[in-house]
Design a protein around this motif. Structure first.
Motif, PDB file in Angstrom:
ATOM      1  N   SER A   2      49.526  30.734  29.790  1.00 54.57           N
ATOM      2  CA  SER A   2      49.210  31.800  30.747  1.00 54.57           C
ATOM      3  C   SER A   2      49.044  33.111  29.979  1.00 54.57           C
ATOM      4  N   PHE A   3      47.865  33.721  30.088  1.00 54.01           N
ATOM      5  CA  PHE A   3      47.562  34.933  29.318  1.00 54.01           C
ATOM      6  C   PHE A   3      48.517  36.068  29.651  1.00 54.01           C
ATOM      7  N   THR A   4      48.790  36.268  30.930  1.00 52.07           N
ATOM      8  CA  THR A   4      49.603  37.423  31.319  1.00 52.07           C
ATOM      9  C   THR A   4      51.101  37.142  31.253  1.00 52.07           C
TER      10      THR A   4
ATOM     11  N   LEU B 192      42.268  43.963  42.298  1.00 52.02           N
ATOM     12  CA  LEU B 192      42.180  42.501  42.124  1.00 52.02           C
ATOM     13  C   LEU B 192      43.524  41.784  42.081  1.00 52.02           C
ATOM     14  N   ASN B 193      44.475  42.351  41.362  1.00 51.20           N
ATOM     15  CA  ASN B 193      45.665  41.578  41.017  1.00 51.20           C
ATOM     16  C   ASN B 193      46.920  41.885  41.824  1.00 51.20           C
ATOM     17  N   HIS B 194      46.813  42.849  42.721  1.00 47.65           N
ATOM     18  CA  HIS B 194      47.982  43.139  43.550  1.00 47.65           C
ATOM     19  C   HIS B 194      47.520  43.599  44.926  1.00 47.65           C
TER      20      HIS B 194
ATOM     21  N   GLU C 145      34.518  39.732  32.963  1.00 44.19           N
ATOM     22  CA  GLU C 145      34.463  39.019  31.673  1.00 44.19           C
ATOM     23  C   GLU C 145      34.822  39.997  30.562  1.00 44.19           C
ATOM     24  N   LYS C 146      35.881  39.691  29.817  1.00 46.24           N
ATOM     25  CA  LYS C 146      36.198  40.502  28.638  1.00 46.24           C
ATOM     26  C   LYS C 146      35.470  39.845  27.466  1.00 46.24           C
ATOM     27  N   CYS C 147      34.355  40.469  27.052  1.00 49.04           N
ATOM     28  CA  CYS C 147      33.467  39.852  26.053  1.00 49.04           C
ATOM     29  C   CYS C 147      34.101  39.786  24.675  1.00 49.04           C
TER      30      CYS C 147
ATOM     31  N   GLN D   6      43.898  44.690  24.647  1.00 51.61           N
ATOM     32  CA  GLN D   6      43.622  43.337  25.158  1.00 51.61           C
ATOM     33  C   GLN D   6      43.658  43.247  26.682  1.00 51.61           C
ATOM     34  N   VAL D   7      44.422  44.131  27.309  1.00 54.31           N
ATOM     35  CA  VAL D   7      44.734  43.940  28.731  1.00 54.31           C
ATOM     36  C   VAL D   7      44.300  45.124  29.589  1.00 54.31           C
ATOM     37  N   LEU D   8      43.548  44.807  30.629  1.00 54.25           N
ATOM     38  CA  LEU D   8      43.132  45.792  31.622  1.00 54.25           C
ATOM     39  C   LEU D   8      43.879  45.516  32.914  1.00 54.25           C
ATOM     40  N   LYS D   9      44.593  46.519  33.411  1.00 50.06           N
ATOM     41  CA  LYS D   9      45.299  46.324  34.679  1.00 50.06           C
ATOM     42  C   LYS D   9      44.358  46.654  35.825  1.00 50.06           C
TER      43      LYS D   9
ATOM     44  N   ILE E   7      35.855  29.603  40.365  1.00 45.69           N
ATOM     45  CA  ILE E   7      35.888  31.062  40.493  1.00 45.69           C
ATOM     46  C   ILE E   7      37.211  31.566  39.936  1.00 45.69           C
ATOM     47  N   ASP E   8      37.175  32.673  39.178  1.00 45.51           N
ATOM     48  CA  ASP E   8      38.447  33.304  38.778  1.00 45.51           C
ATOM     49  C   ASP E   8      38.240  34.809  38.646  1.00 45.51           C
ATOM     50  N   ASP E   9      39.351  35.521  38.560  1.00 48.86           N
ATOM     51  CA  ASP E   9      39.278  36.987  38.558  1.00 48.86           C
ATOM     52  C   ASP E   9      38.852  37.550  37.198  1.00 48.86           C
ATOM     53  N   ILE E  10      39.524  37.124  36.137  1.00 45.19           N
ATOM     54  CA  ILE E  10      39.305  37.705  34.810  1.00 45.19           C
ATOM     55  C   ILE E  10      39.301  36.563  33.801  1.00 45.19           C
ATOM     56  N   ILE E  11      38.416  36.631  32.803  1.00 39.91           N
ATOM     57  CA  ILE E  11      38.506  35.632  31.731  1.00 39.91           C
ATOM     58  C   ILE E  11      38.842  36.334  30.421  1.00 39.91           C
ATOM     59  N   ALA E  12      39.833  35.761  29.724  1.00 39.65           N
ATOM     60  CA  ALA E  12      40.255  36.279  28.414  1.00 39.65           C
ATOM     61  C   ALA E  12      39.985  35.190  27.378  1.00 39.65           C
ATOM     62  N   ASN E  13      40.995  34.360  27.092  1.00 40.09           N
ATOM     63  CA  ASN E  13      40.794  33.282  26.108  1.00 40.09           C
ATOM     64  C   ASN E  13      40.179  32.023  26.733  1.00 40.09           C
ATOM     65  N   GLY E  14      40.154  31.996  28.049  1.00 38.37           N
ATOM     66  CA  GLY E  14      39.491  30.882  28.732  1.00 38.37           C
ATOM     67  C   GLY E  14      40.396  29.693  29.012  1.00 38.37           C
ATOM     68  N   ASP E  15      41.699  29.841  28.793  1.00 41.32           N
ATOM     69  CA  ASP E  15      42.583  28.684  28.982  1.00 41.32           C
ATOM     70  C   ASP E  15      42.638  28.217  30.435  1.00 41.32           C
ATOM     71  N   ALA E  16      42.732  29.167  31.358  1.00 47.17           N
ATOM     72  CA  ALA E  16      42.800  28.798  32.779  1.00 47.17           C
ATOM     73  C   ALA E  16      41.520  28.076  33.180  1.00 47.17           C
ATOM     74  N   ALA E  17      40.377  28.652  32.798  1.00 52.53           N
ATOM     75  CA  ALA E  17      39.091  28.043  33.160  1.00 52.53           C
ATOM     76  C   ALA E  17      38.946  26.665  32.518  1.00 52.53           C
TER      77      ALA E  17
HETATM   78  P1  5GP Z   1      42.661  33.207  30.076  1.00 51.58           P
HETATM   79  O1  5GP Z   1      43.207  31.898  30.547  1.00 51.58           O
HETATM   80  O2  5GP Z   1      41.159  33.276  30.171  1.00 51.58           O
HETATM   81  O3  5GP Z   1      43.173  33.607  28.730  1.00 51.58           O
HETATM   82  O4  5GP Z   1      43.225  34.300  31.074  1.00 51.58           O
HETATM   83  C1  5GP Z   1      42.805  34.281  32.407  1.00 51.58           C
HETATM   84  C2  5GP Z   1      43.896  34.589  33.379  1.00 51.58           C
HETATM   85  O5  5GP Z   1      44.783  35.579  32.874  1.00 51.58           O
HETATM   86  C3  5GP Z   1      43.251  35.159  34.633  1.00 51.58           C
HETATM   87  O6  5GP Z   1      43.592  34.335  35.721  1.00 51.58           O
HETATM   88  C4  5GP Z   1      43.785  36.551  34.786  1.00 51.58           C
HETATM   89  O7  5GP Z   1      44.455  36.692  36.000  1.00 51.58           O
HETATM   90  C5  5GP Z   1      44.731  36.768  33.625  1.00 51.58           C
HETATM   91  N1  5GP Z   1      44.216  37.835  32.747  1.00 51.58           N
HETATM   92  C6  5GP Z   1      43.540  37.701  31.581  1.00 51.58           C
HETATM   93  N2  5GP Z   1      43.258  38.885  31.040  1.00 51.58           N
HETATM   94  C7  5GP Z   1      43.746  39.820  31.887  1.00 51.58           C
HETATM   95  C8  5GP Z   1      43.738  41.251  31.885  1.00 51.58           C
HETATM   96  O8  5GP Z   1      43.216  41.945  30.996  1.00 51.58           O
HETATM   97  N3  5GP Z   1      44.334  41.859  32.960  1.00 51.58           N
HETATM   98  C9  5GP Z   1      44.904  41.153  33.973  1.00 51.58           C
HETATM   99  N4  5GP Z   1      45.441  41.846  34.986  1.00 51.58           N
HETATM  100  N5  5GP Z   1      44.923  39.799  34.009  1.00 51.58           N
HETATM  101  C10 5GP Z   1      44.343  39.139  32.980  1.00 51.58           C
END
Ligand code: 5GP
Length: 190
Positions: free
Chosen positions: A98-100, A26-28, A155-157, A18-21, A123-133
């Motif tokens: 919060s996904f992380t 991007l993240n650090h 985009e994690k499809c 599920q998670v790509l560092k 604009i955002d760095d990564i989308i997973a479930n889309g909650d932040a967006a």
């Molecule tokens: P969502 O709200 O779409 O589930 O998750 C988006 C937020 O969680 C993004 O702001 C992003 O920073 C973090 N995130 C989601 N998936 C990953 C991931 O695979 N790796 C990292 N490093 N952050 C993620």
């Protein structure tokens, strides 16, 4: 963006299916030249849309949102994440998971920074479930500003966020699309 794909191949770490560092880019640690390239790419894709504000969430969205805003010549605003927030009449607040971090946080954005005449690019760095967006989309709707679209670096499809936003009719542009993470490493969608 081929260069971004190459950097993700070289420096991305598959933490789980599920998670790509992406701490190295991007993240650090942030690569300013690569980030400016992302900014130029998003700015080119949205340059005809009359964007007046770029909006993101702290913290990992900030560098790329800054780069986009600089290219478009408009302000950048970031929503803060708070663990708890007393009702604040001067801010828009949306509660999102919060996904992380595995917790719920409140996205907070002062009302004075977005007016209904604004045309907003998220604009955002990564989308997973889309909650932040989705939280940001709700804030933009509350402000009655126009949402012109969303730009996501990765985009994690295989997670539902990007598709659910597109299903709502929101234009979502991503720079790199990932099909899966796992034993085969990082598999790109295209
Ligand atoms: P969502 O709200 O779409 O589930 O998750 C988006 C937020 O969680 C993004 O702001 C992003 O920073 C973090 N995130 C989601 N998936 C990953 C991931 O695979 N790796 C990292 N490093 N952050 C993620």
């Amino acid at each position: 963006m081929e260069e971004l794909k190459e950097r993700i191949k070289r420096e991305g770490v598959v933490a789980s299916q599920q998670v790509l560092k992406l701490d190295a880019i991007l993240n650090h640690q942030v690569d300013p030249a690569l980030t400016m390239e992302m900014g130029r790419e998003f700015a080119a894709r949205f340059k005809a849309d009359g964007v007046t504000k770029v909006v993101t969430v702290e913290s990992s969205g900030i560098p790329v949102a800054f780069a986009v805003a600089l290219e478009l010549g408009v302000p950048m605003i970031f929503a803060r994440r708070k663990k708890t927030l007393l009702a604040d009449p001067d801010s828009y607040v949306e509660r999102v998971p919060s996904f992380t971090k595995g917790i719920v946080t409140d996205l907070m954005l002062p009302k004075r920074f977005i007016k209904k005449e604004d045309r907003v690019l998220l604009i955002d760095d990564i989308i997973a479930n889309g909650d932040a967006a989705r939280g940001l989309v709700k804030i933009i709707h509350s402000s009655e500003a126009t949402l012109v679209g969303t730009g996501i670096v990765v985009e994690k499809c295989f997670q539902s966020g990007a598709q659910s936003l597109r299903d709502q009719g929101i234009r979502l542009e991503s720079l790199v699309r990932i099909q899966s993470l796992g034993e085969d490493g990082i598999v790109f969608a295209d």
